[in-house]
Design a protein around this motif. Structure first.
Motif, PDB file in Angstrom:
ATOM      1  N   UNK A  43       0.809  -1.222   0.000  1.00 33.50           N
ATOM      2  CA  UNK A  43       0.000   0.000   0.000  1.00 33.50           C
ATOM      3  C   UNK A  43       0.837   1.265   0.000  1.00 33.50           C
ATOM      4  N   UNK A  44       2.156   1.146   0.066  1.00 29.26           N
ATOM      5  CA  UNK A  44       3.014   2.316  -0.015  1.00 29.26           C
ATOM      6  C   UNK A  44       3.364   2.716  -1.431  1.00 29.26           C
ATOM      7  N   UNK A  45       3.093   1.848  -2.400  1.00 32.84           N
ATOM      8  CA  UNK A  45       3.425   2.162  -3.795  1.00 32.84           C
ATOM      9  C   UNK A  45       2.556   3.312  -4.286  1.00 32.84           C
ATOM     10  N   UNK A  46       3.200   4.310  -4.875  1.00 30.44           N
ATOM     11  CA  UNK A  46       2.511   5.522  -5.325  1.00 30.44           C
ATOM     12  C   UNK A  46       2.988   5.839  -6.728  1.00 30.44           C
ATOM     13  N   UNK A  47       2.064   5.802  -7.687  1.00 29.68           N
ATOM     14  CA  UNK A  47       2.396   6.112  -9.067  1.00 29.68           C
ATOM     15  C   UNK A  47       1.738   7.439  -9.456  1.00 29.68           C
ATOM     16  N   UNK A  48       2.032   7.896 -10.659  1.00 31.02           N
ATOM     17  CA  UNK A  48       1.528   9.201 -11.102  1.00 31.02           C
ATOM     18  C   UNK A  48       0.023   9.313 -10.924  1.00 31.02           C
ATOM     19  N   UNK A  49      -0.703   8.246 -11.252  1.00 34.97           N
ATOM     20  CA  UNK A  49      -2.159   8.313 -11.208  1.00 34.97           C
ATOM     21  C   UNK A  49      -2.711   8.394  -9.792  1.00 34.97           C
ATOM     22  N   UNK A  50      -1.864   8.184  -8.774  1.00 38.05           N
ATOM     23  CA  UNK A  50      -2.281   8.382  -7.386  1.00 38.05           C
ATOM     24  C   UNK A  50      -2.202   9.845  -6.956  1.00 38.05           C
ATOM     25  N   UNK A  51      -1.561  10.679  -7.750  1.00 37.64           N
ATOM     26  CA  UNK A  51      -1.429  12.108  -7.464  1.00 37.64           C
ATOM     27  C   UNK A  51      -2.783  12.775  -7.720  1.00 37.64           C
ATOM     28  N   UNK A  52      -3.323  13.423  -6.700  1.00 36.71           N
ATOM     29  CA  UNK A  52      -4.619  14.102  -6.843  1.00 36.71           C
ATOM     30  C   UNK A  52      -4.389  15.538  -7.297  1.00 36.71           C
ATOM     31  N   UNK A  53      -4.649  15.853  -8.555  1.00 34.78           N
ATOM     32  CA  UNK A  53      -4.347  17.195  -9.063  1.00 34.78           C
ATOM     33  C   UNK A  53      -5.320  18.259  -8.581  1.00 34.78           C
ATOM     34  N   UNK A  54      -6.407  17.846  -7.924  1.00 37.56           N
ATOM     35  CA  UNK A  54      -7.382  18.818  -7.450  1.00 37.56           C
ATOM     36  C   UNK A  54      -6.974  19.432  -6.111  1.00 37.56           C
ATOM     37  N   UNK A  55      -5.953  18.862  -5.466  1.00 37.79           N
ATOM     38  CA  UNK A  55      -5.513  19.358  -4.163  1.00 37.79           C
ATOM     39  C   UNK A  55      -4.264  20.224  -4.266  1.00 37.79           C
ATOM     40  N   UNK A  56      -3.848  20.540  -5.485  1.00 39.51           N
ATOM     41  CA  UNK A  56      -2.603  21.268  -5.703  1.00 39.51           C
ATOM     42  C   UNK A  56      -2.804  22.356  -6.759  1.00 39.51           C
ATOM     43  N   UNK A  57      -2.161  23.485  -6.554  1.00 40.50           N
ATOM     44  CA  UNK A  57      -2.074  24.485  -7.619  1.00 40.50           C
ATOM     45  C   UNK A  57      -0.845  24.234  -8.476  1.00 40.50           C
TER      46      UNK A  57
END
Length: 486
Positions: A43-57
């Motif tokens: 559950x620690x694996x994080x790929x690009x699609x795990x990045x939530x673009x709505x929480x970042x400017x």
């Protein structure tokens, strides 16, 4: 969209640029992504699609590097970063996040701690080397559709650098900014929290002429390199800090030192850590700040580095029970201990304290290091994924924007494209490229299949929240738009 008009607005005032860059957001929410998290287990694996673009400017991809021989920017992980040679193409998948949030700005970070300082010192000292570097950066950003560069040289005049780096660094960013203006690229920099580093490395008033954003790394004040406990990012000073000659080791000092040094508040994004530093106490009965601790906390399962744990690992540990949690009334920093283990970190109340502080000073906004250590799978019972990032956004900017339907970009054609398959289809890979979930229709899961010799390389992908992969359309769409969903 990159335009000279936007670049001009950024140069005049970040206050205006925030509205240009982030739509309705009032404050910056800059998000670093440590891309090595794609290799973490479970559950620690994080790929690009795990990045939530709505929480970042602003999303910053960490990291590219500097080729010591050519003085050009380079990929540090070509298989993950690029599509070349059947790679995963994370650069372009990352910049494609702008299709889900057109207001997001994606920047490429170069440097980081592991890159060191020496080769950056050598490059910055030579006019010809600087021009070679800058030309390669402009081409690199265009090729992969980034909106700018985040310069993370850690640190000028330190770690093998030279005293003259302080002047050369200003000349470097001046020349980068001049080259960026016709392209409308942003230029930001990650800058250190310590007084000594600030004094040694930076001419702040000169840097402020050229940088669009100072990403102030207001964390790593204490850690397992010390022989006593201390918080990773204390907002304020404790009387114990005075006793131990650590008066400058807190966020409030760092922020005000930058402001007093000439950095406009409208150009400062204040760092908030999504991780903690942990220790092994010498005596479990002595467990306050500055308690003797000669060893780091044992490595956590995802980050796998003694003395540092992501918030997703810390909240899992705390849920196991038996921990005592303390918020120091002076530092306003939280830590927890159990038996001989002690860890300092930021929680939801810490985020509230820090975002209120950002607003009280009128800073440009926040920055986090880094998105892959928030509880991004929502396993700790906060009622949402990414609880810390969600709290940062909502405390600064209110409601979270709604994503646009996600369209998957096909793999590029041409000399770097995958060949047509000459082998038999499998249960998952019916063809090269994108394939729907073979087990269930109307599913957000799909697979990217690439032929490599006599076998398939298969990467599972996940559509944005609220959308599914439609096999007939070969893309992610809203559920209501898919004929496969009844």
């Amino acid at each position: 969209m990159r335009a000279a008009a936007v670049a001009a607005l950024v140069a005049v005032t970040i206050g205006v640029a925030v509205n240009e860059v982030a739509g309705a957001s009032n404050y910056l929410a800059t998000c670093y992504y440590g891309t090595w998290a794609v290799y973490r287990p479970g559950d620690g694996k994080f790929d690009v699609e795990d990045f939530d673009p709505m929480l970042c400017t602003h999303g910053i991809y960490g990291f590219a590097g500097l080729d010591e021989a050519t003085h050009k920017i380079k990929s540090l992980d070509p298989w993950n970063d690029l599509y070349d040679n059947y790679g995963k193409g994370a650069y372009m998948r990352f910049t494609d996040l702008k299709k889900r949030n057109p207001e997001l700005k994606t920047l490429l970070g170069i440097g980081g701690w592991n890159e060191g300082s020496t080769k950056y010192s050598e490059m910055a000292a030579s006019a010809s080397f600087r021009q070679t570097f800058i030309a390669s950066v402009v081409d690199f950003l265009k090729t992969y559709n980034f909106d700018g560069l985040d310069l993370d040289w850690e640190y000028p005049a330190e770690r093998g650098g030279k005293t003259i780096d302080k002047e050369d660094y200003v000349q470097l960013i001046k020349e980068i900014k001049e080259a960026f203006k016709p392209e409308g690229f942003l230029l930001t920099a990650a800058v250190g929290p310590g007084k000594t580093t600030i004094d040694d490395s930076y001419k702040l008033t000169e840097m402020a002429k050229y940088l669009d954003i100072f990403n102030v790394m207001a964390y790593d004040y204490h850690g397992s390199w010390e022989t006593y406990t201390g918080h990773v990012s204390p907002p304020y000073m404790s009387p114990l800090d005075i006793t131990n000659e650590m008066e400058t080791f807190n966020v409030n000092f760092t922020v005000n030192y930058y402001l007093d040094g000439g950095v406009p508040k409208e150009k400062m994004a204040m760092g908030i850590p999504l991780y903690g530093h942990g220790f092994t106490l010498n005596d479990p009965a002595v467990h306050g700040l500055y308690a003797p601790a000669n060893q780091p906390q044992p490595a956590c399962p995802y980050t796998r580095q003694a003395g540092i744990c992501g918030f997703n690992e810390i909240c899992t540990m705390l849920n196991e029970g038996g921990w005592t949690t303390v918020r120091d009334p002076d530092q306003q920093a939280v830590y927890s201990y159990k038996d001989r283990i002690w860890v300092g970190y930021d929680d939801l109340e810490s985020v509230k304290i820090k975002t209120d502080y950002i607003k009280s000073l009128g800073l440009a906004g926040s920055m986090v290091w880094s998105v892959e250590t928030d509880d991004f799978r929502g396993l700790c019972g906060f009622g949402t994924k990414n609880p810390l990032m969600t709290a940062i956004w909502t405390n600064l900017n209110g409601d979270i924007p709604t994503p646009v339907p996600h369209t998957t970009t096909p793999r590029p054609t041409g000399p770097t494209a995958s060949p047509e398959p000459t082998m038999s289809p499998t249960e998952i890979c019916k063809k090269a490229g994108l394939n729907p979930n073979p087990v269930k229709k109307c599913s957000p899961i799909f697979y990217d299949c690439v032929q490599n010799g006599d076998h398939w390389i298969v990467t599972m992908e996940v559509c944005a929240a609220g959308t599914v992969f439609d096999g007939s359309l070969d893309t992610c769409v809203w559920i209501s738009q898919s004929d496969e969903c009844d």
